[in-house]
Design a protein around this motif. Structure first.
Motif, mmCIF file in Angstrom:
data_model
loop_
_atom_site.group_PDB
_atom_site.id
_atom_site.type_symbol
_atom_site.label_atom_id
_atom_site.label_comp_id
_atom_site.label_asym_id
_atom_site.label_seq_id
_atom_site.Cartn_x
_atom_site.Cartn_y
_atom_site.Cartn_z
ATOM 1 N N PHE A 26 0.615 -1.084 -0.078
ATOM 2 C CA PHE A 26 -0.046 -0.047 0.093
ATOM 3 C C PHE A 26 0.989 1.682 0.096
ATOM 4 O O PHE A 26 1.284 1.774 1.071
ATOM 5 C CB PHE A 26 -1.166 0.057 0.729
ATOM 6 N N SER A 27 0.732 1.828 -1.177
ATOM 7 C CA SER A 27 2.374 2.986 -1.009
ATOM 8 C C SER A 27 1.002 4.074 0.258
ATOM 9 O O SER A 27 1.883 4.941 0.227
ATOM 10 C CB SER A 27 2.153 3.839 -2.557
ATOM 11 N N GLU A 28 -0.049 4.188 0.083
ATOM 12 C CA GLU A 28 -0.708 5.140 1.223
ATOM 13 C C GLU A 28 -0.649 4.192 2.624
ATOM 14 O O GLU A 28 -1.250 5.346 3.315
ATOM 15 C CB GLU A 28 -1.547 5.776 -0.350
ATOM 16 N N LYS A 29 -0.557 4.217 2.470
ATOM 17 C CA LYS A 29 0.114 3.649 3.912
ATOM 18 C C LYS A 29 0.643 3.621 4.778
ATOM 19 O O LYS A 29 1.617 4.437 4.556
ATOM 20 C CB LYS A 29 -0.235 1.873 4.301
ATOM 21 N N VAL A 70 -3.598 6.257 7.129
ATOM 22 C CA VAL A 70 -4.261 5.428 5.715
ATOM 23 C C VAL A 70 -4.105 4.139 6.249
ATOM 24 O O VAL A 70 -2.990 4.122 6.256
ATOM 25 C CB VAL A 70 -3.181 5.370 4.356
ATOM 26 N N ALA A 71 -4.467 3.197 6.616
ATOM 27 C CA ALA A 71 -4.567 1.581 6.888
ATOM 28 C C ALA A 71 -4.791 0.726 5.219
ATOM 29 O O ALA A 71 -4.039 -0.308 4.969
ATOM 30 C CB ALA A 71 -5.398 0.955 7.892
ATOM 31 N N THR A 78 -11.754 4.595 -2.046
ATOM 32 C CA THR A 78 -12.189 4.962 -0.868
ATOM 33 C C THR A 78 -11.262 4.640 -0.161
ATOM 34 O O THR A 78 -10.213 3.253 -0.006
ATOM 35 C CB THR A 78 -13.785 4.301 -0.235
ATOM 36 N N LYS A 79 -10.507 4.714 1.391
ATOM 37 C CA LYS A 79 -9.940 4.133 2.046
ATOM 38 C C LYS A 79 -9.896 4.036 3.412
ATOM 39 O O LYS A 79 -11.163 4.696 3.530
ATOM 40 C CB LYS A 79 -8.618 5.219 1.982
ATOM 41 N N ILE A 80 -9.707 3.262 3.912
ATOM 42 C CA ILE A 80 -9.561 2.754 5.320
ATOM 43 C C ILE A 80 -8.872 3.012 6.025
ATOM 44 O O ILE A 80 -7.109 3.323 5.793
ATOM 45 C CB ILE A 80 -9.674 1.516 5.850
ATOM 46 N N GLY A 81 -9.144 4.082 7.174
ATOM 47 C CA GLY A 81 -8.295 4.862 7.863
ATOM 48 C C GLY A 81 -8.300 4.653 9.453
ATOM 49 O O GLY A 81 -9.160 3.726 9.782
ATOM 50 N N VAL A 82 -7.343 4.286 9.943
ATOM 51 C CA VAL A 82 -7.117 3.972 11.389
ATOM 52 C C VAL A 82 -6.663 5.012 12.191
ATOM 53 O O VAL A 82 -5.698 6.082 11.601
ATOM 54 C CB VAL A 82 -6.014 2.647 11.789
ATOM 55 N N MET A 132 -10.896 -4.500 9.406
ATOM 56 C CA MET A 132 -10.684 -3.950 8.965
ATOM 57 C C MET A 132 -9.865 -3.895 7.505
ATOM 58 O O MET A 132 -9.312 -3.071 6.929
ATOM 59 C CB MET A 132 -9.578 -2.830 9.173
ATOM 60 N N GLY A 133 -9.485 -5.170 6.934
ATOM 61 C CA GLY A 133 -8.964 -5.977 5.761
ATOM 62 C C GLY A 133 -9.816 -5.248 4.640
ATOM 63 O O GLY A 133 -10.697 -5.430 5.014
#
Length: 342
Positions: A26-29, A70-71, A78-82, A132-133
């Motif tokens: 994930f480049s944006e993780k 970003v997770a 769309t993104k999952i955030g943590v 969350m995955g």
């Protein structure tokens, strides 16, 4: 818990998700992410732009803005955030993952409140929440169902369920222990309200969960019907069974869905909606306990439905696709969604 082996199965599935999460490319993780602006640079999140709500039922983000990172990123962008939340009311500190559907960024909903679903895992539920995955497809399924008109476009909040991996806390405030009931029903919803456009009434708030997470969500709705209206409970326990309740039988009773359901029936509401699903290949006690609860307490303001999954086992991969076979429709039709602009 109902069956240790079943929890172990859920844990193995979760383990696969965690492996994918930890090593996936994930480049944006880890980068900052906020929700509602379209460009993830601030927008509505945290109430920073002074926008006015589209209608009286909408609650604009109250702030302060959380430092979401970003997770995970889905195929639709769309993104999952943590974020790590230091719960002000529970005193518990843990991770919360969040995701908003594509509609949240749609200009026609730019000032509208969205319904929220708190998604709880089975197994230890610590230090991560396996929803969350992307392996289990919960977010993708919500997207698909909402586009098909089966589901409301829910925001998902995915907190850790327990404060450690040694005990189960029944999603409750067990005396002398971490206040996980307060964490799930007060701190986590408040975090969402601070950072997202939500709905003021309980018509916009629900839970879903599997196994021990199904119990925690099921109990939360019955215990706090003024805050939450519906739940999807998959393969749930029906009564609290944490060994940490020893010596606290009175408090345990106050977290027993059977006691809480009877109280709702006796006081004639408010109405709650409980959608159960159980696989026919699960241990028979799971199905029998759910059917017993339905027979005894599924009346008056306690509305229930049950989907029996043919050949279904006690695991999250079974539960997600089957939520679309009546359950997500059932709770959606009794809840509110965002109001589009004219």
């Amino acid at each position: 818990m109902i069956i240790v082996a079943s929890i172990a199965t859920l844990g193995l599935i979760a383990g696969g998700v965690l492996k994918y999460f930890e090593i996936g490319p994930f480049s944006e993780k880890g980068k900052p992410v906020s929700f509602g602006s379209g460009d993830n640079k601030g927008g509505q999140a945290g109430g920073t732009n002074g926008a006015k709500p589209a209608d009286s039922k909408t609650l604009m983000p109250t702030g302060p803005k959380a430092d979401f990172r970003v997770a995970n990123t889905l195929g639709d962008g769309t993104k999952i955030g943590v974020v790590t939340l230091d719960g002000p009311k529970s005193g518990f500190k843990g991770k919360v993952w969040v995701w908003a559907p594509k509609q949240y960024d749609d200009p026609k909903y730019k000032d509208s409140g969205f319904p929220v679903m708190v998604a709880l895992p089975g197994g230890p539920g610590y230090p991560n929440n396996y929803w969350m995955g992307t392996d289990l497809g919960l977010q993708q399924s919500i997207s698909k169902w909402s586009q098909e008109g089966k589901s409301l476009p829910f925001i998902l909040a995915m907190p850790v369920l327990n404060p450690d991996d040694k005990h189960y806390y029944d999603g409750s405030d067990i005396p002398g222990q971490a206040k996980m009931g307060t964490w799930l029903t007060e701190d986590v919803p408040e975090l969402v309200k601070q950072n997202f456009r939500t709905l003021k009434s309980r018509d916009g708030w629900a839970f879903m969960g599997s196994s021990s997470g199904g119990f925690a969500g099921f109990k939360a709705v019955l215990k706090h019907p003024d805050k939450f209206k519906a739940v999807i409970a998959s393969g749930p326990d029906i009564v609290p069974d944490s060994p940490l309740w020893k010596g606290h039988e009175k408090e345990m009773a106050e977290n027993n869905p059977e006691v809480l359901a009877k109280r709702l029936i006796d006081t004639k509401g408010p109405d709650v909606y409980v959608a159960f699903q159980v696989g026919t290949a699960e241990p028979p006690i799971v199905m029998s306990q759910v059917k017993k609860f339905q027979a005894q307490y599924g009346k008056g303001p306690v509305h229930t439905m049950l989907r029996e999954i043919p050949g279904g086992k006690h695991n999250a991969k079974t539960y997600v696709p089957n939520m679309g076979e009546g359950l997500i429709q059932y709770i959606s039709q009794h809840m509110e969604g965002p109001t589009p602009s004219s």
